[in-house]
Design a protein around this motif. Sequence first.
Motif, PDB file in Angstrom:
ATOM      1  N   SER A   1       2.568   1.754  -3.455  1.00  0.00           N
ATOM      2  CA  SER A   1       1.614   2.245  -4.459  1.00  0.00           C
ATOM      3  C   SER A   1       1.188   3.677  -4.156  1.00  0.00           C
ATOM      4  O   SER A   1       0.957   4.471  -5.086  1.00  0.00           O
ATOM      5  CB  SER A   1       0.391   1.325  -4.509  1.00  0.00           C
ATOM      6  OG  SER A   1      -0.208   1.202  -3.230  1.00  0.00           O
ATOM      7  N   TRP A   2       1.089   4.033  -2.864  1.00  0.00           N
ATOM      8  CA  TRP A   2       0.770   5.432  -2.524  1.00  0.00           C
ATOM      9  C   TRP A   2       1.868   6.371  -3.026  1.00  0.00           C
ATOM     10  O   TRP A   2       1.575   7.450  -3.550  1.00  0.00           O
ATOM     11  CB  TRP A   2       0.617   5.564  -1.012  1.00  0.00           C
ATOM     12  CG  TRP A   2       0.518   6.993  -0.548  1.00  0.00           C
ATOM     13  CD1 TRP A   2      -0.585   7.802  -0.592  1.00  0.00           C
ATOM     14  CD2 TRP A   2       1.576   7.791  -0.002  1.00  0.00           C
ATOM     15  NE1 TRP A   2      -0.285   9.050  -0.099  1.00  0.00           N
ATOM     16  CE2 TRP A   2       1.038   9.075   0.262  1.00  0.00           C
ATOM     17  CE3 TRP A   2       2.898   7.549   0.285  1.00  0.00           C
ATOM     18  CZ2 TRP A   2       1.799  10.104   0.810  1.00  0.00           C
ATOM     19  CZ3 TRP A   2       3.670   8.576   0.827  1.00  0.00           C
ATOM     20  CH2 TRP A   2       3.116   9.831   1.089  1.00  0.00           C
TER      21      TRP A   2
ATOM     22  N   GLY B   1      -4.002  10.925  -3.352  1.00  0.00           N
ATOM     23  CA  GLY B   1      -3.094  10.218  -2.461  1.00  0.00           C
ATOM     24  C   GLY B   1      -3.592  10.195  -1.033  1.00  0.00           C
ATOM     25  O   GLY B   1      -3.470   9.174  -0.331  1.00  0.00           O
ATOM     26  N   TYR B   2      -4.178  11.304  -0.569  1.00  0.00           N
ATOM     27  CA  TYR B   2      -4.685  11.371   0.805  1.00  0.00           C
ATOM     28  C   TYR B   2      -5.857  10.404   0.995  1.00  0.00           C
ATOM     29  O   TYR B   2      -5.892   9.628   1.975  1.00  0.00           O
ATOM     30  CB  TYR B   2      -5.127  12.801   1.126  1.00  0.00           C
ATOM     31  CG  TYR B   2      -5.779  12.946   2.479  1.00  0.00           C
ATOM     32  CD1 TYR B   2      -5.018  12.912   3.642  1.00  0.00           C
ATOM     33  CD2 TYR B   2      -7.152  13.097   2.587  1.00  0.00           C
ATOM     34  CE1 TYR B   2      -5.624  13.024   4.887  1.00  0.00           C
ATOM     35  CE2 TYR B   2      -7.761  13.219   3.821  1.00  0.00           C
ATOM     36  CZ  TYR B   2      -6.992  13.183   4.971  1.00  0.00           C
ATOM     37  OH  TYR B   2      -7.599  13.293   6.196  1.00  0.00           O
TER      38      TYR B   2
ATOM     39  N   TYR C   1      -6.543   7.799  -0.760  1.00  0.00           N
ATOM     40  CA  TYR C   1      -6.067   6.427  -0.920  1.00  0.00           C
ATOM     41  C   TYR C   1      -5.409   5.919   0.360  1.00  0.00           C
ATOM     42  O   TYR C   1      -5.674   4.798   0.808  1.00  0.00           O
ATOM     43  CB  TYR C   1      -5.096   6.348  -2.094  1.00  0.00           C
ATOM     44  CG  TYR C   1      -4.422   5.007  -2.254  1.00  0.00           C
ATOM     45  CD1 TYR C   1      -5.176   3.840  -2.231  1.00  0.00           C
ATOM     46  CD2 TYR C   1      -3.051   4.901  -2.424  1.00  0.00           C
ATOM     47  CE1 TYR C   1      -4.572   2.603  -2.374  1.00  0.00           C
ATOM     48  CE2 TYR C   1      -2.439   3.665  -2.569  1.00  0.00           C
ATOM     49  CZ  TYR C   1      -3.203   2.525  -2.540  1.00  0.00           C
ATOM     50  OH  TYR C   1      -2.598   1.305  -2.671  1.00  0.00           O
ATOM     51  N   ILE C   2      -4.541   6.705   0.959  1.00  0.00           N
ATOM     52  CA  ILE C   2      -3.819   6.221   2.136  1.00  0.00           C
ATOM     53  C   ILE C   2      -4.771   6.056   3.321  1.00  0.00           C
ATOM     54  O   ILE C   2      -4.608   5.141   4.138  1.00  0.00           O
ATOM     55  CB  ILE C   2      -2.638   7.159   2.479  1.00  0.00           C
ATOM     56  CG1 ILE C   2      -1.617   6.447   3.374  1.00  0.00           C
ATOM     57  CG2 ILE C   2      -3.117   8.433   3.127  1.00  0.00           C
ATOM     58  CD1 ILE C   2      -0.924   5.299   2.714  1.00  0.00           C
TER      59      ILE C   2
ATOM     60  N   SER D   1       0.826  -1.211   0.000  1.00  0.00           N
ATOM     61  CA  SER D   1       0.000   0.000   0.000  1.00  0.00           C
ATOM     62  C   SER D   1       0.861   1.262   0.000  1.00  0.00           C
ATOM     63  O   SER D   1       0.575   2.224  -0.727  1.00  0.00           O
ATOM     64  CB  SER D   1      -0.930   0.004   1.216  1.00  0.00           C
ATOM     65  OG  SER D   1      -1.802  -1.101   1.195  1.00  0.00           O
TER      66      SER D   1
ATOM     67  N   TRP E   1     -11.779   5.727  -3.343  1.00  0.00           N
ATOM     68  CA  TRP E   1     -10.380   6.058  -3.615  1.00  0.00           C
ATOM     69  C   TRP E   1      -9.950   5.661  -5.022  1.00  0.00           C
ATOM     70  O   TRP E   1      -9.046   6.268  -5.597  1.00  0.00           O
ATOM     71  CB  TRP E   1      -9.477   5.337  -2.608  1.00  0.00           C
ATOM     72  CG  TRP E   1      -9.510   3.840  -2.765  1.00  0.00           C
ATOM     73  CD1 TRP E   1     -10.362   2.962  -2.168  1.00  0.00           C
ATOM     74  CD2 TRP E   1      -8.661   3.054  -3.603  1.00  0.00           C
ATOM     75  NE1 TRP E   1     -10.107   1.680  -2.571  1.00  0.00           N
ATOM     76  CE2 TRP E   1      -9.060   1.706  -3.450  1.00  0.00           C
ATOM     77  CE3 TRP E   1      -7.603   3.352  -4.462  1.00  0.00           C
ATOM     78  CZ2 TRP E   1      -8.437   0.662  -4.132  1.00  0.00           C
ATOM     79  CZ3 TRP E   1      -6.975   2.317  -5.132  1.00  0.00           C
ATOM     80  CH2 TRP E   1      -7.390   0.986  -4.967  1.00  0.00           C
TER      81      TRP E   1
ATOM     82  N   VAL F   1       1.274   6.860  -6.636  1.00  0.00           N
ATOM     83  CA  VAL F   1       0.138   7.767  -6.874  1.00  0.00           C
ATOM     84  C   VAL F   1       0.567   9.214  -6.706  1.00  0.00           C
ATOM     85  O   VAL F   1       0.107  10.111  -7.430  1.00  0.00           O
ATOM     86  CB  VAL F   1      -1.020   7.410  -5.911  1.00  0.00           C
ATOM     87  CG1 VAL F   1      -2.105   8.486  -5.944  1.00  0.00           C
ATOM     88  CG2 VAL F   1      -1.611   6.059  -6.276  1.00  0.00           C
TER      89      VAL F   1
ATOM     90  N   ALA G   1      -7.253   7.556  -7.372  1.00  0.00           N
ATOM     91  CA  ALA G   1      -5.849   7.144  -7.317  1.00  0.00           C
ATOM     92  C   ALA G   1      -5.364   6.531  -8.621  1.00  0.00           C
ATOM     93  O   ALA G   1      -4.248   6.812  -9.068  1.00  0.00           O
ATOM     94  CB  ALA G   1      -5.650   6.156  -6.164  1.00  0.00           C
TER      95      ALA G   1
END
Length: 670
Positions: free
Chosen positions: A146-147, A163-164, A166-167, A143, A229, A150, A233
């Motif tokens: 991948s972040w 990004g925010y 997604y994380i 994760s 997300w 992104v 993303a």
Amino acid sequence: MVTIVGLWCVAALLGIAGFGIVAGNWPQGSRLIYGATAATSTVALITAVLQLVGGVGAPPSIVLPLGLPWIGAHFRMDALSAFFLVVINLGGAAASLYGIGYGQHEREPQRVLPFFPAFLAGMNLVILADDAFSFLLSWEFMSLASWALVMAHHHERDNIRAGYVYIVMACFGTLALLLAFGLLAGPEGGYAFASIRAHQLSPPLAGFVLGLALLGAGSKAGLVPLHVWLPLAHPAAPSHVSALMSGVMTKVAVYGFIRIVFDLLGPAAWWWSFPILAIGSGTAVLGVLYALMETDLKRVLAYSTIENIGLIFVGLGLALAFRANSLPAASALALTAALFHAFNHALFKSALFFGAGAVLTATGERQMEGLGGLIHRMPTTSVVVLVACVAISALPPLNGFASEWLAFQAILLSPQLPLWGLKLLVPAVGALLALSAALAAACFVRVFGIVFLGRPRTQAAERAAEVDRWSLSAMVILAGLCILAGILPGFVIDAIAPVVQSLVGDRMPVQGGINWFSIVPVVESRSSYNGLLVFCFIAASASLAAYVIHRLASHALRRAPAWDCGFPQSSPATQYTASSFAQPIRRVFGGYAFQAQERVEMPPPGDLRPARIEVDLHDRAWELIYTPVTNAVSFAAERLNRLQFLTIRQYLSLVFFALVFLLLVLALWS
């Protein structure tokens, strides 16, 4: 040895990631990194294929002196792991080959090169992990890598928001999986998968773990309403990374769900399939409706992934329903359909994202309204995208049709289920899948027609040219695999059979020995399908039609201007747009699904100003779930902010009362 080779490939990928920190600023650094990553992924792919089709049993678990004390890190490559390693490393090798050319256009390669092989290493480690701690650590590493990808184009404000979100969703999913593994391990804390299999949970706890697995894996896969997300993303990342995230990483989430529910959780209860079927079918329909409303090419593909994930989960839900009711042959058919579609989606979705990346490289444009006419300027890309569009639309004779056909064959076996609830639910799910398949075909007719056909709508589309040979090679390989898996699906089904046998205790009939390469889901008397004959019939009939038209039609050549709708000075702006193509579907479904509102500005007669239409769409999941949660967190944060300004006595009192409260909870619990 296969597990050891897999771990060495992971170590090599991590070494390449470390080298990428140094090579990011070299002129040929991207080619070195992507070339080495492609070679390593190819070795891992061959190893997984040999384990999957070699017919040998699962090797013993390898324990490394890492991870938790006195437990170590367990790794193993069984049939299920081998299948998903094939999906990951096939996608990784193709994305790396594509990146050799595409990476030359990257503005900040040092923000991509270290994390690309690390991302692949994390996904491989998740699949190889054979204990809960190693699984979760690898999941979080995947994760975070991948972040970082992104956030590669962090100068764009939308990418920062993507990004925010997604994380945050990744942390939520990891928390759900952490709780699920904690319950599976039990009070003894046996975190190795072998220990978890030996520990049986009570029915209520098992149902709770099922819900946690749906939350944890579903948030990473993109199940509605945990999908928010994904359309943010996936388009934000570079295109070859988008292909990995959409075509491959979502399959890691599918693997996590299968590993927990089919392998570690024990025998299935009768009701487990109900929420999975309902969520999967709803995800399939809503995903494709979202895709139809979008005009950003990469967001269309991201939303389409949601639809395909829904279809995969429907197959998993059917497999659980048949398994819980002692119908192993039907369960094997449904699980084969789900795994086959997971493999197929990795192929055609990666090809589509590669095509979108080629279009973005050639034109600098992601909005479909600014494209058009690219079939003349990018012929190879257009053919590859056409093949992928046919495959994802589930049209014969390509691979998307083969796997969806198997899913519908499993649905047709639902009258064998003893529960009336399932007898009523499964046909409704089948109707929703049929609707999603029809909408998917409309969606990708729209994509190909607006992007590649007609006339260029902008100067950027007018000046487009074909991309480099490395990118084209990766796209052509995936398109060829889509054709092969569609016309010869029996070989893929036989390769999946060991996975299905290990999970449900049965498998589909052996397909390789059936005449004319037909596939038979249950028995020949019920139904069969032959992709090769369908392919030959379509090719022969199309060739015959072309021959008859050219030989027997009028030889008189007539040239005339195209119909101009009463406007003698035609403009590319008079063509259909992506929004106008979707308008009928938007008016049917948009009010309920998106609260769609249209505002039309129509000039009076004689006024030559163009008419204008504005469309407002709303993601109801975001507004009904995430906006209230965000507001509640903000409200609580503002109120709790005063805790920063307490005195030392107040802090000590707060700690004392918290300790007393926890001791009371512990006393009541015990």
